[in-house]
Enzyme design. Structure first.
Site, short mmCIF file in Angstrom:
data_model
loop_
_atom_site.label_atom_id
_atom_site.label_comp_id
_atom_site.label_asym_id
_atom_site.label_seq_id
_atom_site.Cartn_x
_atom_site.Cartn_y
_atom_site.Cartn_z
N SER A 139 0.84 -1.20 0.00
CA SER A 139 0.00 0.00 0.00
C SER A 139 0.87 1.24 0.00
O SER A 139 2.02 1.23 0.47
CB SER A 139 -0.88 0.01 1.25
OG SER A 139 -1.53 1.26 1.43
N TYR A 152 -2.73 -0.44 10.25
CA TYR A 152 -2.74 -0.98 8.90
C TYR A 152 -1.49 -0.53 8.16
O TYR A 152 -0.81 -1.33 7.51
CB TYR A 152 -4.00 -0.50 8.16
CG TYR A 152 -4.01 -0.80 6.67
CD1 TYR A 152 -4.41 -2.05 6.21
CD2 TYR A 152 -3.64 0.17 5.74
CE1 TYR A 152 -4.43 -2.33 4.84
CE2 TYR A 152 -3.65 -0.11 4.38
CZ TYR A 152 -4.06 -1.36 3.94
OH TYR A 152 -4.06 -1.63 2.59
#
Length: 253
Positions: A139, A152
Site C-alpha cells: 500500500s 494498517y
C-alpha cells in the site's frame, strides 16, 4: 514473467482488487484459483470467470492453510504464481477510544504473518516450476503512513520490508520472482469508509498495472498516486507525510 499459461492462486479473490486480478489473468488464458472466506460471494465471483477454481479459505487459520497447501500440491502441482491479496484494515485514531492493540494484532496477522506462512509453505511447489512468481499487495501507506490507518500502515510497512528481503533471498538461487504492487486509495468496498468511491482509482487499473509489470519484470509497482508520494518522500519526508495527512498540523521538521 510470462502472463499466459500460468496457474495462479489469488487470496481474497472474490471482490475488489483480488477479483480484478482474477479477471485480468483469466482473460489472458491462465487458470486462476481464487479464495475467500464467504462461500456465496466466492461463487458469485467464480461465475464471472472462465478457467477458475474457487476455494473457501481464511488466511489467518493455520489449519486451513495447511489443508490448502496440501490440496494445491495434490490437485495443482503446476501452481507457479501466488498473489497474496487478502487483507484487513481498521480505520480509527490512536487516541485511546479504540483497542489499538487488538486491531493491530488482527491486521498484522492478516496482512503480514499469514502471508509469510503461506509463501513459505508454497515455496517448495513454486521452485519446481520453470517460471514462478510471488506477489504481495502492499500500500501507499506502507511507504508513508496515514493517521486514520495507523496499524494498517504499520502492517504494510512490515510487508514492504519483508517483500524486499524475500526478493533478494530468492533472487540468489531460485527461479521465483517477487513482485510488490503498492496501490493508493482504490474504489472498492474495502475502502468505501474512507472515500474510495470519490477519490480512489479503479481496481482494474491496479490489475492492469500488475499484468504490465509481469511483462516487463518490474518488481516494485508504484501504481497511481503512490509514485508521486514516493518521489515526494525521497525529496522531503515531511512533505510526503503532510500530503498523506492533509489538514493536520504535524510536529515534524
Amino acid at each position: 514473467m510470462k502472463t499466459t499459461g500460468n496457474t495462479i492462486l489469488i487470496t481474497g479473490g472474490s471482490a475488489g482488487i483480488g477479483l480484478e486480478f482474477a479477471k485480468a489473468f483469466d482473460a489472458k488464458g491462465n487458470h486462476v484459483i481464487i479464495t475467500g472466506r464467504n462461500g456465496e460471494r466466492l461463487q458469485k465471483a467464480a461465475a464471472q470467470l472462465k478457467n477458475v477454481t474457487p476455494i473457501v479459505y481464511d488466511v489467518v487459520d493455520k489449519k486451513a492453510t495447511d489443508e490448502l497447501v496440501t490440496r494445491l500440491q495434490n490437485e495443482f502441482p503446476q501452481l507457479n504464481v501466488v498473489i497474496n491479496n487478502a487483507g484487513k484494515a481498521s480505520y480509527y485514531n490512536l487516541d485511546g477510544d479504540s483497542d489499538a492493540a487488538e486491531l493491530a494484532e488482527e491486521e498484522i496477522t492478516t496482512n503480514y504473518l499469514a502471508i509469510i506462512r503461506l509463501n513459505q509453505k508454497l515455496l517448495p511447489l513454486l521452485q519446481k516450476a520453470d517460471s514462478a512468481a510471488i506477489v504481495t499487495v502492499s500500500s501507499i501507506a506502507g511507504l508513508v503512513p496515514n493517521h486514520f490507518l495507523p496499524t494498517y500502515a504499520a502492517s504494510k510497512a512490515a510487508l514492504h520490508s519483508y517483500t524486499q528481503s524475500l526478493r533478494i533471498t530468492l533472487g540468489k538461487s531460485t527461479n521465483v520472482k517477487v513482485f510488490e504492487i503498492l496501490p493508493p486509495l482504490v474504489d472498492t468496498e474495502f475502502s468505501a469508509e474512507i472515500g474510495g468511491a470519490t477519490n480512489g482509482i479503479p481496481p482494474k487499473q491496479v490489475a492492469d498495472d500488475l499484468v504490465a509489470a509481469f511483462e516487463t519484470d518490474t518488481y516494485e509497482i508504484l501504481t497511481g498516486r503512490t509514485a508521486d508520494i514516493f518521489n515526494l518522500f525521497l525529496s522531503s519526508p515531511a512533505a510526503a507525510l503532510q500530503a498523506m495527512n492533509p489538514g493536520v498540523e504535524l510536529n515534524v521538521a
